[in-house]
Design a protein around this motif. Structure first.
Motif, short mmCIF file in Angstrom:
data_model
loop_
_atom_site.label_atom_id
_atom_site.label_comp_id
_atom_site.label_asym_id
_atom_site.label_seq_id
_atom_site.Cartn_x
_atom_site.Cartn_y
_atom_site.Cartn_z
N LYS B 118 -16.51 26.57 13.28
CA LYS B 118 -17.19 25.45 13.96
C LYS B 118 -16.44 24.14 13.75
O LYS B 118 -16.80 23.12 14.31
CB LYS B 118 -18.62 25.28 13.44
CG LYS B 118 -19.46 26.53 13.48
CD LYS B 118 -19.97 26.80 14.88
CE LYS B 118 -20.68 28.14 14.91
NZ LYS B 118 -20.95 28.60 16.26
N ASP B 179 -16.43 22.86 22.75
CA ASP B 179 -17.70 22.34 22.27
C ASP B 179 -18.76 23.39 22.55
O ASP B 179 -19.16 23.61 23.69
CB ASP B 179 -17.99 21.02 23.01
CG ASP B 179 -19.45 20.59 22.90
OD1 ASP B 179 -20.12 20.98 21.92
OD2 ASP B 179 -19.91 19.86 23.80
N ASP B 180 -19.20 24.06 21.47
CA ASP B 180 -20.18 25.15 21.59
C ASP B 180 -21.44 24.72 22.33
O ASP B 180 -21.95 25.44 23.17
CB ASP B 180 -20.62 25.59 20.19
CG ASP B 180 -19.71 26.66 19.64
OD1 ASP B 180 -18.79 27.07 20.36
OD2 ASP B 180 -19.94 27.07 18.49
N ILE B 181 -21.95 23.54 21.95
CA ILE B 181 -23.24 23.11 22.51
C ILE B 181 -23.11 22.89 24.01
O ILE B 181 -23.93 23.37 24.79
CB ILE B 181 -23.74 21.84 21.81
CG1 ILE B 181 -23.94 22.13 20.32
CG2 ILE B 181 -25.04 21.34 22.45
CD1 ILE B 181 -24.40 20.95 19.50
N GLY B 182 -22.04 22.21 24.39
CA GLY B 182 -21.81 21.96 25.81
C GLY B 182 -21.76 23.28 26.59
O GLY B 182 -22.35 23.41 27.66
N MET B 183 -21.09 24.28 25.99
CA MET B 183 -20.98 25.58 26.67
C MET B 183 -22.34 26.24 26.78
O MET B 183 -22.70 26.79 27.82
CB MET B 183 -20.06 26.49 25.88
CG MET B 183 -18.65 25.96 25.82
SD MET B 183 -17.46 27.24 26.14
CE MET B 183 -18.00 28.51 25.03
N THR B 184 -23.11 26.20 25.68
CA THR B 184 -24.42 26.85 25.71
C THR B 184 -25.31 26.18 26.74
O THR B 184 -26.07 26.84 27.45
CB THR B 184 -25.09 26.78 24.32
OG1 THR B 184 -24.23 27.43 23.39
CG2 THR B 184 -26.45 27.44 24.32
N LEU B 185 -25.22 24.85 26.83
CA LEU B 185 -26.09 24.14 27.77
C LEU B 185 -25.80 24.52 29.23
O LEU B 185 -26.67 24.37 30.09
CB LEU B 185 -26.00 22.63 27.55
CG LEU B 185 -26.68 22.14 26.26
CD1 LEU B 185 -26.43 20.67 26.04
CD2 LEU B 185 -28.19 22.42 26.27
N ALA B 187 -25.76 27.41 30.10
CA ALA B 187 -26.61 28.59 30.30
C ALA B 187 -28.09 28.20 30.33
O ALA B 187 -28.97 29.02 30.07
CB ALA B 187 -26.35 29.62 29.21
N GLU B 188 -28.35 26.96 30.61
CA GLU B 188 -29.71 26.41 30.60
C GLU B 188 -30.72 27.30 31.34
O GLU B 188 -31.80 27.61 30.83
CB GLU B 188 -29.65 24.99 31.20
CG GLU B 188 -30.96 24.37 31.61
CD GLU B 188 -31.94 24.20 30.46
OE1 GLU B 188 -31.48 23.87 29.35
OE2 GLU B 188 -33.15 24.40 30.68
#
Ligand code: SF4
Lengths: 465, 210
Positions: B118, B179-185, B187-188
C-alpha cells in the motif's frame, strides 16, 4: 465437491466482486472499528481527496490506545502528553465531521476497542469486522471474520466500506478433551502458539474446534481468538452457538424482535460443513495444556509453569536458537532454572486479551484477603467503563484496592505503553496482555505473559508461580 | 502512492550475532513513542530506534544503518517472519522515510506484507540461504543491487541474477503506483448492488439500534 468452512461461508457472503485476473476480491465490511492511533492519516487522506465516509453508521470509534488510565473525567485538557492529546483531539474532530458514533474518553461506554464492540452488541456472528489493530481477531469468538488492517486500508474502508483482500487458507485447530481444572483459555492460547510458532498460522484463518472450545465461555473464546494473530494467523474464528446468542441478546446494538429471530436463524447456519476441506489441521489435546507462561520476547517462547527455562544450546533450528539466546539475554534468565520463583516488580492485569469482567472476578477470588507482595507495583486496568462499573457494583474494586492493587480507568494502558503506564528498564512484569516483544511495555522492560489467575498469584507472591 | 519499477541501491543486512534476524516485530521497527503522530512523514527518526540508539540516547555505531556504508541503503535484508506484531502502518512509513523501498526476507507477517504494497514498498520473499547469500554480498557503498520488478530479477553486486515471485495484481499496482481507493470507487455500482442484496438477505445488519 468438498463442503465449505465457516470462513469460506462468510467470505462468499461478502464478496462484492473478484478480479478474474488477479484473484483479488472486494470484500464488504459490516463493521469498522476505529481508534485514535491508526486513523489520523486515513482521515487526512480522505480530506485531501475530498472523499466522504461511505457508511458512517457501520463505523464505531473509541479512544483507547494512548488515553491515561486516571483522571479521565478531566477530559482532553487533562491529558498531559501533547502528542497523545493531539491525536485524541484529531479523532474527536474527525468523527464529528463524518457523523461517526464515538465513545470518547471518560464515557462509560468507552474502553478498549475489542472489549467495546462485543459489549455493545455491535459484534455479531457472520459479520466481516476490521480495525486498525492486529488484535481485531478477538471478534472471531462470535463467528465473525475479523482481522487487523493498516491505515491505508482504514482509509479504503472509510471511503468504500470494502476491503481489497485475497482469500486466506483454512486451518483447523482441533482441541479434543477437556482443559484441566485451573487451566484457562489464555494457557491454551499460549500453549498453541508455542506448538505452531508465531508464524505457524501465516496466510491462514484458524478455526478453533472441538469439545474443549465448545466448553469455553464467550470471554474465554475472545481471549483465544485475540491471540490468533500471535500465531501468525490472519484471523481466528469459532462457530457461534447458544452461548454466543445468549451473550449478544439484549445488548444495545443487538437485533430486536423479528430481526433477532431472523438473525438467529442465519447464525445457526454458520458452521463448517462436515466435509469441509482444510489446508492444514493442528491437533491439540486439552489435557496436555498446563498453566503456561512466556520466558522470552516472542509469544511462542512459552513454557509450562512447572518447567525450566529452555537451553538454546539444545535447540537445533538455528533461527530459534539465535532468537532464544537474544531473548534470554534480554530477559536476564538462565537456561535450566525453574521459571516459577522468578521475582517480579510489576503486575499488569488488563488489555483486550484479559480485562473483561470474568477475568476480574477470577483475580478477585485469588487476591481476596491477601496483600500484594512488598516491592511489587500491581495495576488492574478494566477493559471498558462498563466493565469497571460492573466490577464496582460487585465490590471487586474494594477487594483489589484492599489487597494493594491500583484500580485504574479503562484503556490499553501497559499493553503497549503508549500512555504513562510503562515499565522502567530492567523491571520484570507478570502481564495478562498479548505481546512480550522487546520494549513493548517500556524500553528494557521484561514481560512474562500469563493468565489473570497466574498474574494475580504473582502479585501476591512477588514471584512467578 | 509512488510507483516501484526498478531500484539500484546498496542493501543493509539486519543481523544479530552474524545471523539475519528472525521475527523482527513492528515494535522493533518503530516503537510506540513514535506512533503519536498524525503525519506519515518524519518517521525515520523512530526507525529501529531501540536498535540504533543506546540507552543514553547516543547512536550505536554498530547498528547497520548507522554505518556510513549502509546509510543510503534502499534495500533491507532480514530473517524469517519480518514485520510480525502490530498492524501499525507506521512501520512501512518509517522505512519509506528512511528511503528503504524494498525488503528481502524468507517470510513476512501478513499485515505488514500488505501494508508494504500500500506504500510502494516491494517485499521480496526468498529462501533463507539466498537471503543470507545476498546479505553476504552487501559489503559496502559500492556494492549495489538492482531490483527490477518488471522482470522480477535482482542483480547482485557480483552480477548474479536472482528471480523472485510476486503476485500479478500487486505487481501491476506497484508498477503504476495506483490509487486503490480511486480504483475501487469506479466499482461504485457493484458496491451499491451488493448493498441492496445485503439489505434483503441480512436486514438486521441495517436496523442497527445503537
Ligand atoms: S489492549 Fe493492547 S492489543 Fe488490545 S487493542 Fe489495546 S494496544 Fe492493541
Amino acid at each position: 465437491m468438498a463442503g465449505k468452512t465457516l470462513y469460506d461461508k462468510i467470505w462468499d457472503a461478502h464478496v462484492v466482486h473478484t478480479d478474474p485476473e488477479t484473484g483479488e476480491a472486494l470484500l464488504y465490511i459490516d463493521l469498522h472499528l476505529i481508534h485514535e492511533v491508526t486513523t489520523p492519516q486515513a482521515f487526512a487522506g480522505l480530506k485531501a481527496e475530498r472523499r466522504k465516509v461511505r457508511r458512517p453508521e457501520l463505523t464505531l470509534a473509541v479512544a483507547d490506545h494512548n488515553t491515561p488510565t486516571e483522571n479521565q473525567s478531566a477530559g482532553l485538557e487533562g491529558v498531559t502528553d501533547d502528542a497523545a492529546r493531539n491525536q485524541l483531539t484529531a479523532l474527536s474532530r474527525n468523527v464529528a465531521e463524518h457523523g461517526i458514533e464515538f465513545f470518547p474518553m471518560g464515557d462509560i461506554n468507552n474502553g478498549i476497542v475489542h472489549v467495546v464492540g462485543p459489549e455493545q452488541g455491535r459484534t455479531q456472528p457472520g459479520m466481516t469486522i476490521v480495525c486498525g489493530d492486529s488484535h481485531t481477531s478477538t471478534h472471531g469468538a462470535f463467528g465473525a471474520l475479523a482481522h487487523g488492517i493498516g491505515t491505508s486500508e482504514v482509509e479504503h474502508v472509510l471511503a468504500t466500506q470494502t476491503l481489497r483482500a485475497r482469500k486466506s487458507k483454512n486451518m483447523a485447530i482441533e482441541v479434543t478433551g477437556e482443559l484441566r481444572e485451573g487451566v484457562t483459555a489464555k494457557d491454551l492460547a499460549l500453549h498453541l502458539i508455542s506448538v505452531i510458532g508465531t508464524a505457524g498460522g501465516t496466510g491462514h484463518v484458524m478455526e478453533y474446534r472441538g469439545p474443549a472450545i465448545e466448553k469455553l465461555s464467550i470471554e474465554g473464546r475472545m481471549t483465544l481468538c485475540n491471540l490468533s494473530i500471535e500465531g501468525g494467523a490472519r484471523a481466528g474464528i469459532i462457530a457461534p452457538d447458544e452461548k454466543t446468542f445468549d451473550y449478544i441478546k439484549g445488548r444495545p446494538s443487538a437485533p430486536k424482535g423479528a430481526a433477532w429471530e431472523m438473525a438467529v436463524r442465519h447464525w445457526e447456519t454458520l458452521k463448517s460443513d462436515p466435509d469441509a476441506g482444510w489446508d492444514h489441521v493442528v491437533d491439540i489435546r486439552a489435557e496436555d495444556v498446563e498453566p503456561t507462561v512466556t520466558w522470552g520476547t516472542s509469544p511462542e517462547q512459552a513454557m509450562p509453569l512447572s518447567g525450566t527455562v529452555p537451553d538454546p544450546a539444545e535447540m537445533r533450528d538455528p533461527a530459534k536458537k539465535a532468537a532464544a539466546e537474544r531473548a534470554l539475554h534480554y530477559m536476564d534468565l538462565k537456561p535450566g532454572a525453574p521459571i516459577a520463583g522468578t521475582p517480579v516488580q510489576r503486575v499488569f492485569i488488563g488489555s483486550c486479551t484479559n480485562s473483561r469482567i470474568e477475568d476480574l472476578r477470577e483475580v478477585a477470588t485469588i487476591v481476596e484477603n491477601s496483600k500484594v507482595s512488598e516491592g511489587v507495583r500491581a495495576m488492574i486496568v478494566p477493559g471498558s467503563g462498563l466493565v469497571r462499573a460492573q466490577a464496582e457494583a460487585e465490590g471487586l474494586d474494594k477487594v483489589f484496592t484492599e489487597a494493594g492493587f491500583e484500580w485504574r480507568e479503562p484503556g490499553c494502558s501497559m499493553c503497549l505503553g503508549m500512555n504513562p503506564d510503562t515499565l522502567a528498564p530492567g523491571e520484570r512484569c507478570a502481564s495478562t496482555s498479548n505481546r512480550n516483544f522487546e520494549g513493548r511495555q517500556g524500553r528494557g522492560g521484561r514481560t512474562h505473559l500469563m493468565s489473570p489467575a497466574l498474574a494475580a498469584r504473582a502479585a501476591i507472591n512477588g514471584v512467578i508461580g | 502512492m509512488k510507483a516501484f519499477t526498478t531500484l539500484t541501491s546498496t542493501a543493509a543486512p539486519l543481523t544479530h550475532q552474524g545471523r539475519l534476524m528472525a521475527n523482527v516485530d513492528t515494535d522493533m521497527i518503530i516503537p510506540k513513542q513514535f506512533l503519536k503522530t498524525t503525519e506519515r512523514e518524519g518517521l525515520s527518526q523512530g526507525l529501529f530506534y531501540e536498535l540504533k540508539t543506546r540507552a543514553d540516547g547516543s547512536p550505536d555505531p554498530d547498528f547497520v544503518l548507522n554505518q556510513p556504508a549502509y546509510q543510503n541503503a534502499g534495500i533491507l535484508i532480514a530473517g524469517e517472519n519480518f514485520g510480525c506484531g502490530s498492524s501499525r502502518e507506521h512501520a512501512p512509513w518509517a522505512l519509506l522515510d528512511q528511503g528503504i523501498t524494498c525488503v528481502i526476507a524468507p517470510s513476512f507477517a501478513d499485515i505488514f506484507h500488505n501494508n508494504c504494497y500500500k506504500n510502494g514498498i516491494l517485499p521480496i520473499q526468498l529462501p533463507f540461504e539466498i537471503c543470507e547469500a545476498l546479505g553476504n554480498q552487501a559489503g559496502g557503498s559500492n556494492h549495489k543491487f538492482t531490483v527490477d520488478l518488471e522482470r522480477q530479477i535482482i542483480t547482485t553486486p557480483d552480477g548474479e541474477e536472482i528471480a523472485f515471485d510476486v503476485d500479478e495484481g500487486r505487481k501491476a499496482s506497484l508498477l503504476e503506483g495506483l490509487d486503490d481507493i480511486g480504483m475501487t470507487l469506479t466499482a461504485e455500482d457493484t458496491i451499491s448492488q451488493y448493498e441492496r442484496r445485503r439489505q434483503s438477505a441480512m436486514p438486521w445488519l441495517e436496523t442497527e439500534a445503537g
